[in-house]
Scaffold this motif. Sequence first.
Motif, PDB file in Angstrom:
ATOM      1  N   LEU A  86       0.830  -1.198   0.000  1.00  0.00           N
ATOM      2  CA  LEU A  86       0.000   0.000   0.000  1.00  0.00           C
ATOM      3  C   LEU A  86       0.871   1.257   0.000  1.00  0.00           C
ATOM      4  O   LEU A  86       1.939   1.282   0.608  1.00  0.00           O
ATOM      5  N   THR A  93       0.666   5.922  -0.427  1.00  0.00           N
ATOM      6  CA  THR A  93      -0.125   7.154  -0.533  1.00  0.00           C
ATOM      7  C   THR A  93       0.472   8.019  -1.631  1.00  0.00           C
ATOM      8  O   THR A  93       1.682   8.290  -1.633  1.00  0.00           O
ATOM      9  N   ALA A 152       4.569   7.877  -4.906  1.00  0.00           N
ATOM     10  CA  ALA A 152       3.791   7.540  -3.720  1.00  0.00           C
ATOM     11  C   ALA A 152       4.746   7.181  -2.592  1.00  0.00           C
ATOM     12  O   ALA A 152       5.898   6.827  -2.829  1.00  0.00           O
ATOM     13  N   SER A 200       5.463   4.728   0.542  1.00  0.00           N
ATOM     14  CA  SER A 200       5.128   3.438   1.124  1.00  0.00           C
ATOM     15  C   SER A 200       6.151   3.129   2.209  1.00  0.00           C
ATOM     16  O   SER A 200       7.346   3.072   1.934  1.00  0.00           O
ATOM     17  N   ASP A 241      -4.496   9.878  -2.722  1.00  0.00           N
ATOM     18  CA  ASP A 241      -5.092   8.564  -2.979  1.00  0.00           C
ATOM     19  C   ASP A 241      -4.255   7.467  -2.344  1.00  0.00           C
ATOM     20  O   ASP A 241      -3.032   7.559  -2.284  1.00  0.00           O
ATOM     21  N   ARG A 242      -4.956   6.432  -1.873  1.00  0.00           N
ATOM     22  CA  ARG A 242      -4.282   5.240  -1.362  1.00  0.00           C
ATOM     23  C   ARG A 242      -4.316   4.196  -2.470  1.00  0.00           C
ATOM     24  O   ARG A 242      -5.376   3.897  -3.011  1.00  0.00           O
ATOM     25  N   SER A 264      -2.826   0.320  -4.007  1.00  0.00           N
ATOM     26  CA  SER A 264      -2.026  -0.882  -3.820  1.00  0.00           C
ATOM     27  C   SER A 264      -1.190  -1.018  -5.088  1.00  0.00           C
ATOM     28  O   SER A 264      -1.620  -0.629  -6.174  1.00  0.00           O
ATOM     29  N   GLN A 273      -7.858   2.708  -3.904  1.00  0.00           N
ATOM     30  CA  GLN A 273      -8.885   2.478  -2.889  1.00  0.00           C
ATOM     31  C   GLN A 273      -9.965   3.557  -2.948  1.00  0.00           C
ATOM     32  O   GLN A 273      -9.694   4.683  -3.354  1.00  0.00           O
ATOM     33  N   ARG A 282     -12.227   6.597  -2.093  1.00  0.00           N
ATOM     34  CA  ARG A 282     -11.808   7.818  -1.381  1.00  0.00           C
ATOM     35  C   ARG A 282     -12.705   8.057  -0.178  1.00  0.00           C
ATOM     36  O   ARG A 282     -13.924   8.015  -0.290  1.00  0.00           O
ATOM     37  N   ASN A 295      -8.796  12.005   0.392  1.00  0.00           N
ATOM     38  CA  ASN A 295      -8.547  11.458   1.740  1.00  0.00           C
ATOM     39  C   ASN A 295      -7.947  12.468   2.714  1.00  0.00           C
ATOM     40  O   ASN A 295      -7.164  12.105   3.592  1.00  0.00           O
TER      41      ASN A 295
END
Length: 296
Positions: free
Chosen positions: A4, A6, A17, A19, A43-44, A46, A58, A60, A81
């Motif tokens: 995961l 961000t 992102a 992690s 946003d998150r 994977s 994922q 929001r 988020n």
Amino acid sequence: MSSLATVITVFRGGCEAVSEGRIVALRLVGRHAHRAQALAVGDRVSFDPERGVVVDVQPRRTQLARRRSRDPRTEQVIAANIDRLAIVATVADPVFHSETVDRFALAAFAGGLEAILVVNKIDLLGGKPISDEIRAYEEVFEVYPTSALVGTGVEELGERLRDSITVFGGHSGVGKSSLLNALAPELRLETARVSAKTRRGRHTTTSATWIQLPGGAVVVDTPGVSDIASGPVDPALLDHVYPDIARAAQECRFRNCRHGAEPDCAVRAAVEAEQLRPSRLDSYRRLVAELEQSPG
Ligand SMILES: Nc1nc2c(ncn2[C@@H]2O[C@H](COP(=O)(O)OP(=O)(O)OP(=O)(O)O)[C@@H](O)[C@H]2O)c(=O)[nH]1
Ligand SMILES: [Mg+2]
Ligand SMILES: [Zn+2]
């Protein structure tokens, strides 16, 4: 195996992102690559660490979105988020623009964010009090008077942002990046003088930027926008943006009075009795008209 992360920067075809404290560059492939706006800062996702690609985005929790001026039927998500919007405005230079504050407030509430109002450049008042027009916003949200230049109110604002994610929004030149620099001088974000000719900012910040402040706050700095018209929203949200109008409206003859030409309108009466600022009703009516027109 997927991990995961961000999203902290979005670019064409991919993103950066975070992690587990590391920054990873990820590409968008397959169905994600074909969506007009698959990703926003915050946003998150994977991702597949081996291939360096986003596997899934994922749902929001919240979002701050605005209607695109080029294509009003589509929305641009500025950030996802986040917990709150700090609407940054000024006592002067550029002039305080209440309708912009109202628009930002509506966009925040529509996206599930809390909102606070930061009134910057209070050093320009030279000791004079903040205007009643601005003070009246204390009924709508917490108001933080600040001066990024001399440091007034910066600590209080920093306290409020602790342990949460805040997006800074407002016109260009109000001092969003300057405030962030005052909160964390090591940032050295680029800032620019307000143009003497147009009295507007110069759009110094060019994309939403994810910033980790010392002390556990995250702030997303955004480019100044001239307006943040939102898409269709639940009209009940207007009562949160205009609690003064909502209160007066309880005495209107018609339940669904729009405070235009209707007889026995208590809101218009309140304006005539100087209990309500005419600019409040003007702003309200423009926003309502816009929401009614918005495709959707
Ligand atoms: N007097 C005074 N000037 C300030 C203050 N905060 C910022 N400024 C000045 O206002 C100008 C604009 O500041 P920025 O921080 O670039 O504004 P911004 O909101 O980030 O603008 P964009 O990135 O274009 O959206 C700069 O010249 C700053 O030095 C303040 O508290 N007082
Ligand atoms: Mg900026
Ligand atoms: Zn009415």
